[in-house]
Scaffold this motif. Sequence first.
Motif, PDB file in Angstrom:
ATOM      1  N   ALA A  81       0.836  -1.204   0.000  1.00  0.00           N
ATOM      2  CA  ALA A  81       0.000   0.000   0.000  1.00  0.00           C
ATOM      3  C   ALA A  81       0.866   1.247   0.000  1.00  0.00           C
ATOM      4  O   ALA A  81       1.968   1.257   0.551  1.00  0.00           O
ATOM      5  CB  ALA A  81      -0.920   0.012   1.214  1.00  0.00           C
ATOM      6  N   ALA A  82       0.365   2.296  -0.606  1.00  0.00           N
ATOM      7  CA  ALA A  82       1.038   3.595  -0.592  1.00  0.00           C
ATOM      8  C   ALA A  82      -0.019   4.682  -0.434  1.00  0.00           C
ATOM      9  O   ALA A  82      -1.173   4.506  -0.834  1.00  0.00           O
ATOM     10  CB  ALA A  82       1.830   3.806  -1.882  1.00  0.00           C
ATOM     11  N   ASN A  83       0.383   5.790   0.140  1.00  0.00           N
ATOM     12  CA  ASN A  83      -0.510   6.934   0.294  1.00  0.00           C
ATOM     13  C   ASN A  83      -0.132   8.016  -0.712  1.00  0.00           C
ATOM     14  O   ASN A  83       1.042   8.386  -0.814  1.00  0.00           O
ATOM     15  CB  ASN A  83      -0.446   7.497   1.712  1.00  0.00           C
ATOM     16  N   GLU A  86      -5.019  12.616   1.603  1.00  0.00           N
ATOM     17  CA  GLU A  86      -4.371  11.483   0.964  1.00  0.00           C
ATOM     18  C   GLU A  86      -5.272  10.261   1.006  1.00  0.00           C
ATOM     19  O   GLU A  86      -6.138  10.137   1.871  1.00  0.00           O
ATOM     20  CB  GLU A  86      -3.033  11.164   1.643  1.00  0.00           C
ATOM     21  N   SER A 135      -5.339   5.776   0.027  1.00  0.00           N
ATOM     22  CA  SER A 135      -4.502   4.587  -0.116  1.00  0.00           C
ATOM     23  C   SER A 135      -4.647   4.005  -1.513  1.00  0.00           C
ATOM     24  O   SER A 135      -5.764   3.844  -2.017  1.00  0.00           O
ATOM     25  CB  SER A 135      -4.908   3.536   0.929  1.00  0.00           C
ATOM     26  N   GLN A 158      -3.219   0.787  -4.111  1.00  0.00           N
ATOM     27  CA  GLN A 158      -2.570  -0.519  -4.128  1.00  0.00           C
ATOM     28  C   GLN A 158      -1.470  -0.529  -5.177  1.00  0.00           C
ATOM     29  O   GLN A 158      -1.698  -0.215  -6.338  1.00  0.00           O
ATOM     30  CB  GLN A 158      -3.596  -1.620  -4.413  1.00  0.00           C
ATOM     31  N   LEU A 199     -13.226   1.343  -0.832  1.00  0.00           N
ATOM     32  CA  LEU A 199     -12.204   0.423  -0.361  1.00  0.00           C
ATOM     33  C   LEU A 199     -12.570  -0.984  -0.794  1.00  0.00           C
ATOM     34  O   LEU A 199     -13.689  -1.442  -0.555  1.00  0.00           O
ATOM     35  CB  LEU A 199     -12.069   0.497   1.162  1.00  0.00           C
ATOM     36  N   VAL A 245      -5.686  -3.197  -0.237  1.00  0.00           N
ATOM     37  CA  VAL A 245      -5.143  -2.145   0.619  1.00  0.00           C
ATOM     38  C   VAL A 245      -5.347  -0.771   0.000  1.00  0.00           C
ATOM     39  O   VAL A 245      -4.819   0.217   0.490  1.00  0.00           O
ATOM     40  CB  VAL A 245      -3.641  -2.389   0.893  1.00  0.00           C
ATOM     41  N   GLY A 246      -6.094  -0.693  -1.065  1.00  0.00           N
ATOM     42  CA  GLY A 246      -6.339   0.586  -1.712  1.00  0.00           C
ATOM     43  C   GLY A 246      -7.761   0.668  -2.209  1.00  0.00           C
ATOM     44  O   GLY A 246      -8.542  -0.277  -2.123  1.00  0.00           O
ATOM     45  N   LYS A 247      -8.092   1.832  -2.743  1.00  0.00           N
ATOM     46  CA  LYS A 247      -9.437   2.031  -3.279  1.00  0.00           C
ATOM     47  C   LYS A 247      -9.588   1.341  -4.627  1.00  0.00           C
ATOM     48  O   LYS A 247      -8.652   1.282  -5.422  1.00  0.00           O
ATOM     49  CB  LYS A 247      -9.718   3.527  -3.439  1.00  0.00           C
TER      50      LYS A 247
END
Length: 438
Positions: free
Chosen positions: A150-152, A162, A164, A166, A385, A390-392
Amino acid sequence: MKSFLGGLALLLVVVLSIVAWAVLPWPALLAVAVLFLLWMQLTRVGRQAGSATSVGVSTLSQRIGSSSVVVIGIAGVVAVLVSLLAMGVGYREALSKSGSADTAIVMRGSSASEVSSVLDHASVTVIQEAPGIARDASGKPIASPELVVAANLPLSDGSGDEGSVQVRGIGEQAWALRPEVKLIAGRKFRPGLRELVAGKGAQRQFAGLEPGRQIKLGSETWTVVGIFDAGNAMDSELWADADMIASAYRRGSSRTSVFVRLTDPGAFDTFKAALKADPRLQVDVDTTLSYFSKQSEGVTKVISAIGMVVGVIMGIGAVFGALNTMFAAVAGRAREIATLRAIGFRGTPVVVAVMLETMLLALLGGVLGGLVAWLLFNGFSASTLASGAVGKLSFQLHVTPQLLWTGLKWALAIGFIGGLFPAVRAARLPVTTALRES
């Protein structure tokens, strides 16, 4: 007691009719409609009902204000219900299109999703050599060990917040494994460099994902070099070299999953049996079609449940609106109805006439609501989500013919309930009382 039993019988009719309306398939409902039309054409009572209905419908223009209350109320119910259900359909389709019967995913045993799975390098090597995997022209297995993290990133709405996203680290065979993925801008990333490509859904959600821009992933700076279109859930991801992602996020040589292309769908059982029988492995194996379909089930059920609850609440309001309107219409036409009764019309034609008038208004409301939902929300982009991610997940709402039929059934059910009680009251009103009150 007689009045109580009559009311109980009427309530039972409503319940049984609604259950039958909900359960019966459309061919059965069409057959019922045909039989009803034949009854109106071939029987004396039916023809009386048709005559009474035509009289009532002809006066709708004089009651345009009260009639529009029913139409607009039911249209609102249908539009909201269909749009909410379209969200669930779009979400499910986005995930189900991500898989196929001739590709498989391998994760650590008992892992609910990729993000909770870890496969060491030795396991990844064994998996790629299993029987049943297709090979490319040079003889290499079409298998992609992948790493999901995951990254923001800042959202594209300019709010400064911010979200999230994937990030998927992929192997060199990932592109051959997923031929539906097409570059629509820029180029592919080069292995060994901190470059990435973004799905068009991710580019829409997050700022700074244009080719040539740089973003922060982990503690490293990465360059966006391309945009791809997969037409499924992958559009919400960022793709980069798996080794570089593992280095940036300190994952060593481990991977979260291995995707493989099978020689054909029938090879899945052989592939799965080989991995399950290998004592060096503790893995779960599934086709990607089955895996992604399972991932959509929970969220789809929640969205559908919310849609139904909202639809019921709004539907109750629409029923009361229809009841008020039709009771007022019956009261205003008391002399007319009494005259029909006096010249020989029985109670049944009166009930049918009032019911058909209400159902006509409900039909207009259902068609209007479905049209509004289709015009405003079909193809509308949304994100939420994703289950097991781990992301949208970015997806589009799909207003399907099945959803429009569902909305129409709700509209007619509301019209049935809203018209039945005023219709029965009109039929039971004594002729002399009606003429005197008018």
